[in-house]
Scaffold this motif. Structure first.
Motif, mmCIF file in Angstrom:
data_model
loop_
_atom_site.group_PDB
_atom_site.id
_atom_site.type_symbol
_atom_site.label_atom_id
_atom_site.label_comp_id
_atom_site.label_asym_id
_atom_site.label_seq_id
_atom_site.Cartn_x
_atom_site.Cartn_y
_atom_site.Cartn_z
ATOM 1 N N ASP A 12 0.767 -1.740 0.092
ATOM 2 C CA ASP A 12 -0.050 -0.093 -0.067
ATOM 3 C C ASP A 12 0.992 0.959 -0.241
ATOM 4 N N LYS A 15 -1.829 7.545 -1.911
ATOM 5 C CA LYS A 15 -2.885 8.015 -3.303
ATOM 6 C C LYS A 15 -2.870 9.480 -3.545
ATOM 7 N N GLU A 16 -1.405 10.937 -3.285
ATOM 8 C CA GLU A 16 -0.734 11.787 -3.163
ATOM 9 C C GLU A 16 0.154 11.533 -3.783
ATOM 10 N N ARG A 22 6.444 7.832 -4.208
ATOM 11 C CA ARG A 22 5.549 7.636 -3.512
ATOM 12 C C ARG A 22 6.723 6.159 -3.141
ATOM 13 N N THR A 25 2.740 3.540 2.532
ATOM 14 C CA THR A 25 1.888 4.313 4.101
ATOM 15 C C THR A 25 2.179 3.387 4.641
ATOM 16 N N ARG A 87 0.373 11.320 -9.378
ATOM 17 C CA ARG A 87 -0.971 10.163 -9.500
ATOM 18 C C ARG A 87 -2.259 10.217 -10.010
ATOM 19 N N SER A 89 -6.483 10.378 -9.961
ATOM 20 C CA SER A 89 -7.568 9.717 -8.907
ATOM 21 C C SER A 89 -8.056 8.665 -9.237
ATOM 22 N N ASP A 90 -8.174 7.746 -8.501
ATOM 23 C CA ASP A 90 -9.031 6.731 -8.981
ATOM 24 C C ASP A 90 -9.845 6.594 -10.537
#
Length: 189
Positions: A12, A15-16, A22, A25, A87, A89-90
């Motif tokens: 994981d 998301k940003e 990146r 987490t 990234r 967004s989904d």
């Protein structure tokens, strides 16, 4: 002589942030321990990764415990969906992913298609299968490119498969030369 490729979807990540930098987490860092423990039991010979930080961090501990360095291959990076470095967004990404699996040549201007992504990754995977014949190789990478590589050998690895992968995820692919014999899922999230 069998060769084993362990496809690892990275743990994981936030998301940003920028695609290449990146990290993981807190949940992702916990996942690293799980990935390491599972793969240590497999007696891995070589640890390979995408250049993206989240992928290398997913297998860094494993490599260290095996007394190795992670070998980074640029062509195992995730598919390039857009020229933006951050990234998507989904909600922006999912329609592109769905369209890409319907049309292998679809891409936004300046980005790459599933076909182009698969081609660059399969070239490296096929070389690894030759160079490391009879060995066990971990490839830490990303959901779409992992699905494209697996789908090259077996069409059942498609959009539905992709949507059901987790972070992390591990698939042991058993090869005889360049022929895929079987796949076994070792972990899911």
């Amino acid at each position: 002589m069998k060769t084993y490729i362990y496809m690892v979807r990275h743990c994981d990540s936030p998301k940003e942030g920028e695609e290449r930098t990146r990290g993981l987490t807190e949940l992702g860092r916990k996942g690293v321990r799980s990935v390491t423990e599972i793969l240590k039991k497999e007696k891995i010979d070589l640890v390979v990764s995408s250049p993206y930080l989240r992928a290398t961090l997913t297998v860094q501990q494993l490599a260290e415990e095996l007394g190795q360095e992670v070998m980074v291959y640029e062509d195992f990076r995730e598919r390039v969906f857009t020229v933006k470095e951050t990234r998507m967004s989904d909600s922006e990404l999912m329609p592109l992913v769905e369209k890409s699996f319907d049309d292998d040549s679809f891409s936004l201007t300046g980005a790459e298609s599933n076909s182009e992504c698969r081609k660059r990754a399969i070239e490296i995977l096929q070389k690894l299968l030759i160079t490391h014949k009879g060995r066990k190789v971990v490839i830490s990478t990303h959901a779409v490119i992992m699905t494209l590589m697996m789908g090259y050998y077996d069409k059942k690895y498609d959009l539905d498969f992709l949507l059901n992968t987790t972070k992390p995820d591990i698939y042991r692919m058993e090869f005889e030369n360049q022929e895929l014999l079987q796949v076994e899922r070792l972990v899911n999230g």
